[in-house]
Design a protein around this motif. Sequence first.
Motif, PDB file in Angstrom:
ATOM      1  N   TYR A  28       1.288  -1.509   0.044  1.00  0.00           N
ATOM      2  CA  TYR A  28       0.156  -0.131  -0.190  1.00  0.00           C
ATOM      3  C   TYR A  28       0.536   1.510   0.372  1.00  0.00           C
ATOM      4  N   LEU A  33       0.189   5.650  -1.500  1.00  0.00           N
ATOM      5  CA  LEU A  33       0.891   6.525  -0.448  1.00  0.00           C
ATOM      6  C   LEU A  33       1.279   7.629  -1.591  1.00  0.00           C
ATOM      7  N   THR A  36       1.307  11.352  -1.095  1.00  0.00           N
ATOM      8  CA  THR A  36       1.697  11.729   0.104  1.00  0.00           C
ATOM      9  C   THR A  36       2.697  11.816   0.228  1.00  0.00           C
ATOM     10  N   TRP A  47       7.356   5.283   7.348  1.00  0.00           N
ATOM     11  CA  TRP A  47       6.429   4.402   6.692  1.00  0.00           C
ATOM     12  C   TRP A  47       7.504   2.680   6.632  1.00  0.00           C
ATOM     13  N   TYR A  96       2.088   4.213  10.922  1.00  0.00           N
ATOM     14  CA  TYR A  96       1.142   4.588   9.877  1.00  0.00           C
ATOM     15  C   TYR A  96      -0.258   5.258  10.748  1.00  0.00           C
ATOM     16  N   PHE A 100      -1.293   8.085   7.832  1.00  0.00           N
ATOM     17  CA  PHE A 100      -2.919   8.324   7.580  1.00  0.00           C
ATOM     18  C   PHE A 100      -3.321   9.634   7.928  1.00  0.00           C
TER      19      PHE A 100
END
Length: 134
Positions: A28, A33, A36, A47, A96, A100
């Motif tokens: 993911y 992402l 981002t 991450w 995480y 987010f």
Amino acid sequence: MEQGVIKYPTFGVIGALFVTLAIGLGAYGAHGLEDTFSKTPRMERAWGNAVDYQMFHGLALFVLGIVRIDQKRAKLWMVSGILMSFGVILFCFSIYAWVFGGPEGLIMVTPFGGFSFIIAWVLLAIHQFLNLKH
């Protein structure tokens, strides 16, 4: 099972689930992402570290769950597994959540997970050192 020998299969289950989740979160991060991470490269590094630490400690927990150990020193083993589990939750999951959109202050939790990892590995080292004497 042999007398005086114990296993902690729950750690194996937790470890396998952490590894599964690390694979999914790694994918993911690589594909979902990108926007981002292009805006905040620091988040991409964080991450990646979280996914790596979760993977390594998930594998370690899996091993803790399948290996038989001497019941005399089982507490060191058990506490190490608990600390690794808490370490994944505190270290990885705080990162995480921050990526987010959680508050910047959430990163203040992350070092507690790192300390949990360190203590867990020290306990395993002590466990192995004590086994050298046999």
